[in-house]
Each structure stands twice: as C-alpha cells, then as structure tokens.
Design a protein around this motif. Structure first.
Motif, PDB file in Angstrom:
ATOM      1  N   ALA A   1      44.163  42.260  49.433  1.00 56.90           N
ATOM      2  CA  ALA A   1      44.180  41.184  48.452  1.00 56.90           C
ATOM      3  C   ALA A   1      42.857  40.423  48.509  1.00 56.90           C
ATOM      4  CB  ALA A   1      45.336  40.246  48.714  1.00 56.90           C
ATOM      5  N   THR A   2      42.427  39.972  47.354  1.00 55.75           N
ATOM      6  CA  THR A   2      41.208  39.188  47.227  1.00 55.75           C
ATOM      7  C   THR A   2      41.593  37.748  46.918  1.00 55.75           C
ATOM      8  OG1 THR A   2      40.032  41.107  46.369  1.00 55.75           O
ATOM      9  CG2 THR A   2      39.059  38.955  45.922  1.00 55.75           C
ATOM     10  N   THR A   3      40.968  36.800  47.574  1.00 47.92           N
ATOM     11  CA  THR A   3      41.243  35.390  47.325  1.00 47.92           C
ATOM     12  C   THR A   3      39.995  34.743  46.758  1.00 47.92           C
ATOM     13  OG1 THR A   3      42.849  35.310  49.108  1.00 47.92           O
ATOM     14  CG2 THR A   3      41.961  33.205  48.353  1.00 47.92           C
ATOM     15  N   HIS A   4      40.190  34.019  45.669  1.00 46.82           N
ATOM     16  CA  HIS A   4      39.078  33.324  45.017  1.00 46.82           C
ATOM     17  C   HIS A   4      39.576  31.961  44.564  1.00 46.82           C
ATOM     18  CE1 HIS A   4      35.278  32.978  42.929  1.00 46.82           C
ATOM     19  NE2 HIS A   4      35.922  32.612  41.843  1.00 46.82           N
ATOM     20  N   HIS A   5      39.032  30.892  45.138  1.00 44.51           N
ATOM     21  CA  HIS A   5      39.405  29.520  44.801  1.00 44.51           C
ATOM     22  C   HIS A   5      40.914  29.296  44.847  1.00 44.51           C
ATOM     23  CE1 HIS A   5      35.372  28.302  43.769  1.00 44.51           C
ATOM     24  NE2 HIS A   5      35.249  29.366  42.995  1.00 44.51           N
ATOM     25  N   GLY A   6      41.576  29.865  45.834  1.00 43.44           N
ATOM     26  CA  GLY A   6      43.001  29.656  46.013  1.00 43.44           C
ATOM     27  C   GLY A   6      43.889  30.675  45.322  1.00 43.44           C
ATOM     28  N   ALA A   7      43.348  31.410  44.355  1.00 44.98           N
ATOM     29  CA  ALA A   7      44.125  32.449  43.678  1.00 44.98           C
ATOM     30  C   ALA A   7      43.973  33.748  44.455  1.00 44.98           C
ATOM     31  CB  ALA A   7      43.629  32.643  42.247  1.00 44.98           C
ATOM     32  N   THR A   8      45.055  34.479  44.576  1.00 45.98           N
ATOM     33  CA  THR A   8      45.041  35.755  45.284  1.00 45.98           C
ATOM     34  C   THR A   8      45.396  36.850  44.287  1.00 45.98           C
ATOM     35  OG1 THR A   8      45.797  34.636  47.276  1.00 45.98           O
ATOM     36  CG2 THR A   8      46.030  37.023  47.232  1.00 45.98           C
ATOM     37  N   TYR A   9      44.632  37.931  44.301  1.00 46.38           N
ATOM     38  CA  TYR A   9      44.917  39.041  43.396  1.00 46.38           C
ATOM     39  C   TYR A   9      44.489  40.347  44.037  1.00 46.38           C
ATOM     40  CZ  TYR A   9      39.927  38.808  42.287  1.00 46.38           C
ATOM     41  OH  TYR A   9      38.567  38.793  42.383  1.00 46.38           O
ATOM     42  N   ASP A  10      45.004  41.429  43.508  1.00 45.36           N
ATOM     43  CA  ASP A  10      44.680  42.765  43.994  1.00 45.36           C
ATOM     44  C   ASP A  10      43.597  43.342  43.094  1.00 45.36           C
ATOM     45  OD1 ASP A  10      44.541  45.451  44.676  1.00 45.36           O
ATOM     46  OD2 ASP A  10      46.689  45.585  45.071  1.00 45.36           O
ATOM     47  N   LEU A  13      44.129  46.498  41.231  1.00 39.87           N
ATOM     48  CA  LEU A  13      45.067  46.508  40.102  1.00 39.87           C
ATOM     49  C   LEU A  13      44.521  45.826  38.854  1.00 39.87           C
ATOM     50  CD1 LEU A  13      48.462  45.666  41.829  1.00 39.87           C
ATOM     51  CD2 LEU A  13      47.608  47.904  41.116  1.00 39.87           C
ATOM     52  N   ILE A  14      43.727  44.777  39.029  1.00 40.67           N
ATOM     53  CA  ILE A  14      43.247  44.018  37.874  1.00 40.67           C
ATOM     54  C   ILE A  14      41.753  43.769  37.950  1.00 40.67           C
ATOM     55  CG2 ILE A  14      45.461  42.866  37.508  1.00 40.67           C
ATOM     56  CD1 ILE A  14      44.241  40.344  38.754  1.00 40.67           C
ATOM     57  N   ASN A  15      41.174  43.528  36.785  1.00 40.39           N
ATOM     58  CA  ASN A  15      39.795  43.065  36.738  1.00 40.39           C
ATOM     59  C   ASN A  15      39.677  41.996  35.664  1.00 40.39           C
ATOM     60  OD1 ASN A  15      39.114  44.478  34.206  1.00 40.39           O
ATOM     61  ND2 ASN A  15      39.279  46.322  35.472  1.00 40.39           N
ATOM     62  N   VAL A  16      38.664  41.175  35.792  1.00 41.08           N
ATOM     63  CA  VAL A  16      38.419  40.080  34.862  1.00 41.08           C
ATOM     64  C   VAL A  16      37.161  40.424  34.080  1.00 41.08           C
ATOM     65  CG1 VAL A  16      37.929  37.613  34.667  1.00 41.08           C
ATOM     66  CG2 VAL A  16      39.471  38.443  36.458  1.00 41.08           C
ATOM     67  N   ARG A  17      37.285  40.334  32.742  1.00 39.46           N
ATOM     68  CA  ARG A  17      36.128  40.635  31.896  1.00 39.46           C
ATOM     69  C   ARG A  17      36.317  39.941  30.554  1.00 39.46           C
ATOM     70  NH1 ARG A  17      39.109  45.705  31.527  1.00 39.46           N
ATOM     71  NH2 ARG A  17      39.625  46.079  29.349  1.00 39.46           N
ATOM     72  N   PRO A  18      35.243  39.858  29.768  1.00 39.43           N
ATOM     73  CA  PRO A  18      35.385  39.260  28.432  1.00 39.43           C
ATOM     74  C   PRO A  18      36.420  40.027  27.608  1.00 39.43           C
ATOM     75  CG  PRO A  18      33.085  39.445  29.023  1.00 39.43           C
ATOM     76  CD  PRO A  18      33.865  40.200  30.080  1.00 39.43           C
ATOM     77  N   SER A  19      37.173  39.288  26.816  1.00 41.16           N
ATOM     78  CA  SER A  19      38.240  39.870  26.010  1.00 41.16           C
ATOM     79  C   SER A  19      37.931  39.740  24.522  1.00 41.16           C
ATOM     80  CB  SER A  19      39.556  39.160  26.308  1.00 41.16           C
ATOM     81  OG  SER A  19      40.542  39.563  25.396  1.00 41.16           O
ATOM     82  N   PRO A  20      37.758  40.858  23.841  1.00 40.11           N
ATOM     83  CA  PRO A  20      37.536  40.774  22.398  1.00 40.11           C
ATOM     84  C   PRO A  20      38.743  40.177  21.667  1.00 40.11           C
ATOM     85  CG  PRO A  20      37.397  43.074  23.158  1.00 40.11           C
ATOM     86  CD  PRO A  20      37.719  42.214  24.345  1.00 40.11           C
ATOM     87  N   ALA A  21      39.932  40.321  22.227  1.00 36.63           N
ATOM     88  CA  ALA A  21      41.146  39.794  21.596  1.00 36.63           C
ATOM     89  C   ALA A  21      41.147  38.280  21.535  1.00 36.63           C
ATOM     90  CB  ALA A  21      42.384  40.288  22.342  1.00 36.63           C
ATOM     91  N   THR A  22      40.426  37.635  22.434  1.00 35.40           N
ATOM     92  CA  THR A  22      40.384  36.175  22.451  1.00 35.40           C
ATOM     93  C   THR A  22      39.026  35.653  22.016  1.00 35.40           C
ATOM     94  OG1 THR A  22      39.732  36.089  24.775  1.00 35.40           O
ATOM     95  CG2 THR A  22      42.100  36.043  24.288  1.00 35.40           C
ATOM     96  N   GLY A  23      38.252  36.471  21.380  1.00 35.68           N
ATOM     97  CA  GLY A  23      36.957  36.014  20.894  1.00 35.68           C
ATOM     98  C   GLY A  23      35.881  35.983  21.951  1.00 35.68           C
ATOM     99  N   GLY A  24      36.060  36.689  23.032  1.00 34.56           N
ATOM    100  CA  GLY A  24      35.024  36.776  24.058  1.00 34.56           C
ATOM    101  C   GLY A  24      35.301  35.972  25.313  1.00 34.56           C
ATOM    102  N   GLY A  25      36.401  35.218  25.356  1.00 35.98           N
ATOM    103  CA  GLY A  25      36.756  34.496  26.575  1.00 35.98           C
ATOM    104  C   GLY A  25      37.170  35.488  27.646  1.00 35.98           C
ATOM    105  N   LEU A  26      37.251  35.030  28.862  1.00 35.25           N
ATOM    106  CA  LEU A  26      37.628  35.921  29.949  1.00 35.25           C
ATOM    107  C   LEU A  26      39.100  36.278  29.872  1.00 35.25           C
ATOM    108  CD1 LEU A  26      35.718  34.373  32.971  1.00 35.25           C
ATOM    109  CD2 LEU A  26      35.095  36.356  31.585  1.00 35.25           C
ATOM    110  N   GLY A  27      39.396  37.524  30.207  1.00 31.85           N
ATOM    111  CA  GLY A  27      40.774  37.992  30.237  1.00 31.85           C
ATOM    112  C   GLY A  27      41.025  38.767  31.510  1.00 31.85           C
ATOM    113  N   VAL A  28      42.283  38.931  31.858  1.00 27.63           N
ATOM    114  CA  VAL A  28      42.684  39.714  33.020  1.00 27.63           C
ATOM    115  C   VAL A  28      43.280  41.011  32.492  1.00 27.63           C
ATOM    116  CG1 VAL A  28      44.190  39.811  35.042  1.00 27.63           C
ATOM    117  CG2 VAL A  28      43.142  37.640  34.369  1.00 27.63           C
TER     118      VAL A  28
END
Length: 179
Positions: A1-10, A13-28
C-alpha cells in the motif's frame, strides 16, 4: 500500500491522471481489472473538502458560524454554501494557511475561467458564497459550476432520500491532501 497525505491506496490497482470526462481534472482510474468490492483506497474524511472542513477553516469557520449559527450542518443548503465557499476561498481567496493543504488539488480541478456573468438564477447563492470566502460573485459562481459539473457528481437528486442522506454532511466530497 502507498500512503500519501493520510490517504492509503494500492498503486498496483489504481493510478491518478487527468480525466477527459471531467474536463482535464484529476481522476482515479483502475490500472488493471479489479474484482468487485475490492477496496481501492482509504481516504480519511478530514482529508476531504467538505462542509465540516469549511467549519475548521480559520477564515470560513467563524463566518459560517456567524451566518448560520448552530445550523451550519443541519440544513443541506447550508452545507452546500459551506463547500462552495471553501472551494472558492482555496482557489481565489486571500492567502490563508488553512487553504494551503488543498491548493494543489483544488487548482488541478477543471475550473471554467470563462464563465462570465453570474446568471440571475444563481446570483443569491454566488453572492452568499462570495461574502463568506472573500471572493467575487463570479469566482464563487465558478465553485458552484464546478460542484454541479460531472467532475463532482455525487448523485442525481439531492431530494432523493438515499442521495440526501449520503450528501447531508458532505455535499462536496472532493479528495484533498491536507497535511
């Protein structure tokens, strides 16, 4: 597990990147096939931009309590105003130490800087959030538009019992990264 500013994620399993569905905001996004009911992340509520976070904010908290008294968290409309004001304060407001933990995340959201004049339908809400956040009504309307956009869609109908219960204390569940 990776911890970043108190949030823990695998990170497998997931990555964070810009989301075209939200107009370029970050998405998981899922990095690979994920079995149903697999926990992707654990994010403490105090790490989210919420009405409760607005109450803890050094600039907004006192203003919200003065404006709404003890009913800040009791009325759905008040929690919406609080979340809108927090987003507007972080994005456009005067520098404040309590805004900094969320600044990078809030700045990464797909803000529409060209929204122009506030429509009459939203003038009162924009003026209320603007006064609380110490920003212009146009800037506050930007926060309203953002919350109402696909970037932050938490449910279709706030009047629906299930959606209403889910959103009552958290009308804007924006994942932030407070320290």
């Amino acid at each position: 597990a990776t911890t970043h500013h108190g949030a823990t994620y695998d990170a497998d399993l997931i990555n964070v990147r810009p989301s075209p569905a939200t107009g370029g905001g970050l998405g998981v996004f899922a990095a690979r096939e994920v079995a149903p009911k697999t926990r992707l992340a654990s994010i403490p509520v105090e790490r989210c931009v919420t009405a409760a976070a607005a109450l803890r904010h050094g600039l907004l908290g006192p203003r919200l309590r003065e404006a709404f008294g003890a009913g800040v968290m009791e009325e759905y409309a008040n929690t919406q105003i609080a979340a809108r004001a927090l987003l507007a304060a972080v994005r456009y407001g005067p520098p404040h130490a309590d805004s900094e933990p969320w600044r990078a995340y809030v700045d990464s959201l797909p803000w529409d800087e060209t929204c122009g004049e506030v429509p009459a339908r939203w003038a009162a809400a924009a003026a209320r959030a603007a006064a609380l956040a110490d920003v212009t009504p146009e800037e506050a309307y930007g926060a309203i538009r953002l919350i109402r956009s696909r970037a932050m869609n938490l449910g279709r109908d706030p009047g629906d019992d299930q959606t209403s219960r889910r959103l009552q204390k958290m009308p804007c569940a924006v994942v932030g990264a407070p320290r």
